[in-house]
Design a protein around this motif. Structure first.
Motif, PDB file in Angstrom:
ATOM      1  N   VAL A  93       0.863  -1.174   0.000  1.00  0.00           N
ATOM      2  CA  VAL A  93       0.000   0.000   0.000  1.00  0.00           C
ATOM      3  C   VAL A  93       0.902   1.226   0.000  1.00  0.00           C
ATOM      4  CG1 VAL A  93      -0.285   0.021   2.517  1.00  0.00           C
ATOM      5  CG2 VAL A  93      -1.932   1.231   1.064  1.00  0.00           C
ATOM      6  N   GLU A  94       0.643   2.100  -0.955  1.00  0.00           N
ATOM      7  CA  GLU A  94       1.373   3.354  -1.056  1.00  0.00           C
ATOM      8  C   GLU A  94       0.547   4.432  -0.377  1.00  0.00           C
ATOM      9  OE1 GLU A  94       4.104   2.972  -2.700  1.00  0.00           O
ATOM     10  OE2 GLU A  94       4.915   5.006  -2.909  1.00  0.00           O
ATOM     11  N   GLY A  95       1.222   5.374   0.257  1.00  0.00           N
ATOM     12  CA  GLY A  95       0.517   6.547   0.773  1.00  0.00           C
ATOM     13  C   GLY A  95       1.182   7.783   0.202  1.00  0.00           C
ATOM     14  N   LEU A  96       0.388   8.766  -0.157  1.00  0.00           N
ATOM     15  CA  LEU A  96       0.977  10.008  -0.694  1.00  0.00           C
ATOM     16  C   LEU A  96       0.142  11.199  -0.246  1.00  0.00           C
ATOM     17  CD1 LEU A  96       3.003  11.492  -2.619  1.00  0.00           C
ATOM     18  CD2 LEU A  96       1.247  11.225  -4.407  1.00  0.00           C
ATOM     19  N   VAL A  97       0.845  12.172   0.350  1.00  0.00           N
ATOM     20  CA  VAL A  97       0.208  13.446   0.676  1.00  0.00           C
ATOM     21  C   VAL A  97       1.037  14.547   0.037  1.00  0.00           C
ATOM     22  CG1 VAL A  97      -0.305  15.114   2.506  1.00  0.00           C
ATOM     23  CG2 VAL A  97      -0.835  12.689   2.839  1.00  0.00           C
ATOM     24  N   ILE A  98       0.418  15.369  -0.769  1.00  0.00           N
ATOM     25  CA  ILE A  98       1.086  16.541  -1.355  1.00  0.00           C
ATOM     26  C   ILE A  98       0.237  17.756  -1.016  1.00  0.00           C
ATOM     27  CG2 ILE A  98       1.782  17.699  -3.497  1.00  0.00           C
ATOM     28  CD1 ILE A  98       3.494  15.315  -3.133  1.00  0.00           C
ATOM     29  N   ASP A  99       0.899  18.737  -0.402  1.00  0.00           N
ATOM     30  CA  ASP A  99       0.165  19.963  -0.050  1.00  0.00           C
ATOM     31  C   ASP A  99       1.198  21.042   0.230  1.00  0.00           C
ATOM     32  OD1 ASP A  99      -1.915  21.746   0.632  1.00  0.00           O
ATOM     33  OD2 ASP A  99      -3.032  20.116   1.613  1.00  0.00           O
ATOM     34  N   ARG A 100       0.739  22.188   0.734  1.00  0.00           N
ATOM     35  CA  ARG A 100       1.705  23.230   1.097  1.00  0.00           C
ATOM     36  C   ARG A 100       2.090  23.021   2.557  1.00  0.00           C
ATOM     37  NH1 ARG A 100      -2.326  25.882  -1.931  1.00  0.00           N
ATOM     38  NH2 ARG A 100      -1.512  26.681  -3.916  1.00  0.00           N
TER      39      ARG A 100
ATOM     40  N   VAL B  99       8.712  13.458  -0.182  1.00  0.00           N
ATOM     41  CA  VAL B  99       8.798  13.235  -1.630  1.00  0.00           C
ATOM     42  C   VAL B  99       9.897  14.122  -2.209  1.00  0.00           C
ATOM     43  CG1 VAL B  99       7.554  13.273  -3.811  1.00  0.00           C
ATOM     44  CG2 VAL B  99       6.349  12.690  -1.695  1.00  0.00           C
ATOM     45  N   HIS B 100      10.788  13.491  -2.986  1.00  0.00           N
ATOM     46  CA  HIS B 100      11.941  14.209  -3.550  1.00  0.00           C
ATOM     47  C   HIS B 100      11.458  15.298  -4.513  1.00  0.00           C
ATOM     48  CE1 HIS B 100      15.797  15.005  -5.375  1.00  0.00           C
ATOM     49  NE2 HIS B 100      16.378  14.110  -4.573  1.00  0.00           N
ATOM     50  N   PRO B 101      12.042  16.505  -4.437  1.00  0.00           N
ATOM     51  CA  PRO B 101      11.633  17.585  -5.351  1.00  0.00           C
ATOM     52  C   PRO B 101      11.699  17.170  -6.818  1.00  0.00           C
ATOM     53  CG  PRO B 101      13.149  18.431  -3.692  1.00  0.00           C
ATOM     54  CD  PRO B 101      13.053  16.945  -3.466  1.00  0.00           C
ATOM     55  N   LYS B 102      12.645  16.324  -7.173  1.00  0.00           N
ATOM     56  CA  LYS B 102      12.746  15.871  -8.564  1.00  0.00           C
ATOM     57  C   LYS B 102      11.516  15.062  -8.975  1.00  0.00           C
ATOM     58  CE  LYS B 102      17.715  15.443  -9.453  1.00  0.00           C
ATOM     59  NZ  LYS B 102      18.756  14.439  -9.762  1.00  0.00           N
TER      60      LYS B 102
ATOM     61  N   ALA C  95       6.458  14.939 -12.080  1.00  0.00           N
ATOM     62  CA  ALA C  95       5.008  14.759 -12.209  1.00  0.00           C
ATOM     63  C   ALA C  95       4.325  16.056 -12.628  1.00  0.00           C
ATOM     64  CB  ALA C  95       4.428  14.254 -10.885  1.00  0.00           C
ATOM     65  N   GLY C  96       5.122  17.092 -12.917  1.00  0.00           N
ATOM     66  CA  GLY C  96       4.551  18.317 -13.471  1.00  0.00           C
ATOM     67  C   GLY C  96       4.120  19.353 -12.444  1.00  0.00           C
ATOM     68  N   LEU C  97       4.554  19.197 -11.197  1.00  0.00           N
ATOM     69  CA  LEU C  97       4.198  20.182 -10.168  1.00  0.00           C
ATOM     70  C   LEU C  97       5.444  20.975  -9.778  1.00  0.00           C
ATOM     71  CD1 LEU C  97       1.939  17.950  -7.857  1.00  0.00           C
ATOM     72  CD2 LEU C  97       1.181  19.648  -9.545  1.00  0.00           C
ATOM     73  N   ASP C  98       5.211  22.157  -9.201  1.00  0.00           N
ATOM     74  CA  ASP C  98       6.318  23.025  -8.798  1.00  0.00           C
ATOM     75  C   ASP C  98       6.764  22.676  -7.376  1.00  0.00           C
ATOM     76  OD1 ASP C  98       8.069  24.973  -8.087  1.00  0.00           O
ATOM     77  OD2 ASP C  98       6.664  26.651  -8.323  1.00  0.00           O
TER      78      ASP C  98
END
Ligand code: PHE
Length: 347
Positions: free
Chosen positions: A209-216, A292-295, A300-303
Motif C-alpha cells: 500500500v502506497e501513501g501520498l500526501v502533497i500539499d503546502r 517526496v523528492h523535489p525531482k 510529475a509536473g508540479l512546482d
C-alpha cells in the motif's frame, strides 16, 4: 351382478384398476348403465319392482367405488409421507460459503482507516512502463532494482519506446496521481506488486500500500503522526512504539524506514511494548517512507517550490501476517481452503 361388482371393486388395488371397473359398470357402455336404459321400455309395474333394484344396484356400486377410491388415495398419501420422512437427528451437511481472503480483508481495513483521515483510494496498472516505475521516481539507469534479475520485463516496449514491466512497487501510482489530478493529493494505493524473489518471506507477487500526501507546508511530523495513527487503528491498540530510522530511497529525501517494537510471547512476535520495559522484544522493519523528492514532484509536473509532501510504502502481506499471526507468506497465495479455515477466513 352386485356381488361381482363389489368383489371387483374391493380387489382393485390401484386407482387405474378402480377406474377401469367404474367404466365397465357405470361408464357410457357400462353394464349398469345398460340396465338403466332398459327402464324406458318397462311397464309401470316392472319399473316399480325392477327399477328400484336397478337404482339400488347403481347406488351400491357408486358408493363402493367412492369409498375404495378414498381408501386407495389415503394409502398412496401414507406411502408418500413415509417415504419423505425427515430424520431430524441427522447432522446437517456442511454449508460451503465463500469468504474474504486475509489480504483483501487487510486492504479493506486500510481503505477504511485512511478514509477517516481523508485519504482517497487510487489505483494504477500492474503492467507499467519504466518511466512511471523508475525514471520519474528518480531511480537511475544504474540502480540495482532495475536489473533483469530483480524485475520482470516484457519483451516488447510500449508505443513511446518505454520498456514494459510488472511494477516492482506501488510508487508509480504517486506519479500517475499527481500527473492526473495535480495538487493537493491525499491518497493510498493498495495493490499487487512483483519482484523476482521467492522464499518464506518473499513471493514473486506480493501486495503493497502506497501513501501520498502533497500539499503546502507538509513536513516529517505529518508523516509520523499519520503512520502512528494508522498503525494504532490497524492493530487496534495504543501500545505501539515506532522508530524512524534514517534510510535511502531515490524518490524521497530525507528517507526513513519505520520499525515497530514487538514483544516475544512464547516465541511469537506480538506487537506492543517498548524497548524500555525490560521485556524480550525487538525492532521489526515495517515500511519505507520519506519526504517526496523535489525531482519526483517536478517529474510529475508540479512546482516543488510550492508543493511538498510525504510518501510511504508498506507491505500489506506483512501487515496481515502480523495482525493475524501467520508465519509463512507463501501460504497466502496457495489458495488452500484448510489453511484459510484454520485462520478463520473460510467457513
Ligand atoms: N517503494 C518503496 C519500496 O517498495 C517504499 C517506499 C514508498 C519508500 C514511498 C518511500 C516512499 O520499498
Amino acid at each position: 351382478v352386485q356381488e361381482l361388482a363389489l368383489a371387483r371393486i374391493a380387489a382393485s388395488d390401484d386407482l387405474a384398476a378402480l377406474e377401469a371397473a367404474r367404466i365397465d359398470y357405470l361408464g357410457k357402455q357400462g353394464s349398469i348403465s345398460a340396465l338403466l336404459k332398459t327402464l324406458g321400455a318397462m311397464t309401470p309395474e316392472q319399473r316399480q319392482s325392477e327399477g328400484r333394484a336397478i337404482h339400488e344396484l347403481r347406488e351400491a356400486v357408486s358408493a363402493a367405488l367412492a369409498s375404495r377410491k378414498a381408501e386407495l388415495e389415503n394409502a398412496a398419501l401414507d406411502a408418500q409421507l413415509a417415504g419423505e420422512r425427515l430424520d431430524m437427528s441427522l447432522p446437517a451437511p456442511p454449508r460451503l460459503e465463500g469468504s474474504i481472503h486475509p489480504v483483501s480483508q487487510v486492504m479493506d481495513e486500510l481503505a477504511e482507516i485512511f478514509a477517516d483521515l481523508g485519504f482517497a483510494v487510487a489505483t494504477g496498472p500492474e503492467i507499467e512502463d519504466d518511466w512511471h516505475n523508475f525514471t520519474a521516481l528518480n531511480i537511475p539507469e544504474t540502480h540495482p532494482a532495475r536489473a533483469m534479475h530483480d524485475t520482470f520485463y516484457f519483451d516488447r516496449a510500449d508505443a513511446g519506446g518505454h520498456k514494459m514491466l510488472l511494477r516492482t512497487h506501488t510508487s508509480p501510482v504517486q506519479i500517475r496521481t499527481m500527473v492526473a489530478d495535480g495538487a493537493p493529493v491525499r491518497i493510498i494505493a493498495p495493490g499487487r506488486t512483483y519482484r523476482s524473489d521467492s522464499d518464506a518471506t518473499h513471493t514473486p507477487m506480493f501486495h503493497q500500500v502506497e501513501g501520498l500526501v502533497i500539499d503546502r507546508g507538509i513536513h516529517m511530523g505529518h508523516l509520523k503522526w499519520t503512520l502512528e495513527t494508522f498503525l494504532k487503528a490497524f492493530f487496534e491498540t495504543d501500545d505501539i512504539h515506532l522508530r524512524l530510522r534514517p534510510s535511502y530511497f531515490p524518490f524521497t529525501e530525507p528517507s526513513a524506514e519505520v520499525d515497530v517494537w514487538y514483544r516475544l510471547e512464547k516465541g511469537r512476535r506480538v506487537l506492543g511494548g517498548s524497548p524500555d520495559d525490560g521485556k524480550d522484544g525487538g525492532w521489526m522493519e515495517l515500511l519505507g517512507s520519506g519526504m517526496v523528492h523535489p525531482k519526483v514532484i517536478a517529474a510529475a509536473g508540479l512546482d516543488p517550490q510550492e508543493w511538498q509532501g510525504f510518501a510511504f510504502g508498506c507491505g500489506i502481506d506483512r501487515l496481515a501476517m502480523l495482525k493475524y499471526g501467520i508465519d509463512d507468506l507463501r501460504a497466502f497465495f496457495d489458495g488452500d481452503l484448510r489453511w484459510l479455515k484454520h485462520y478463520g477466513f473460510s467457513a
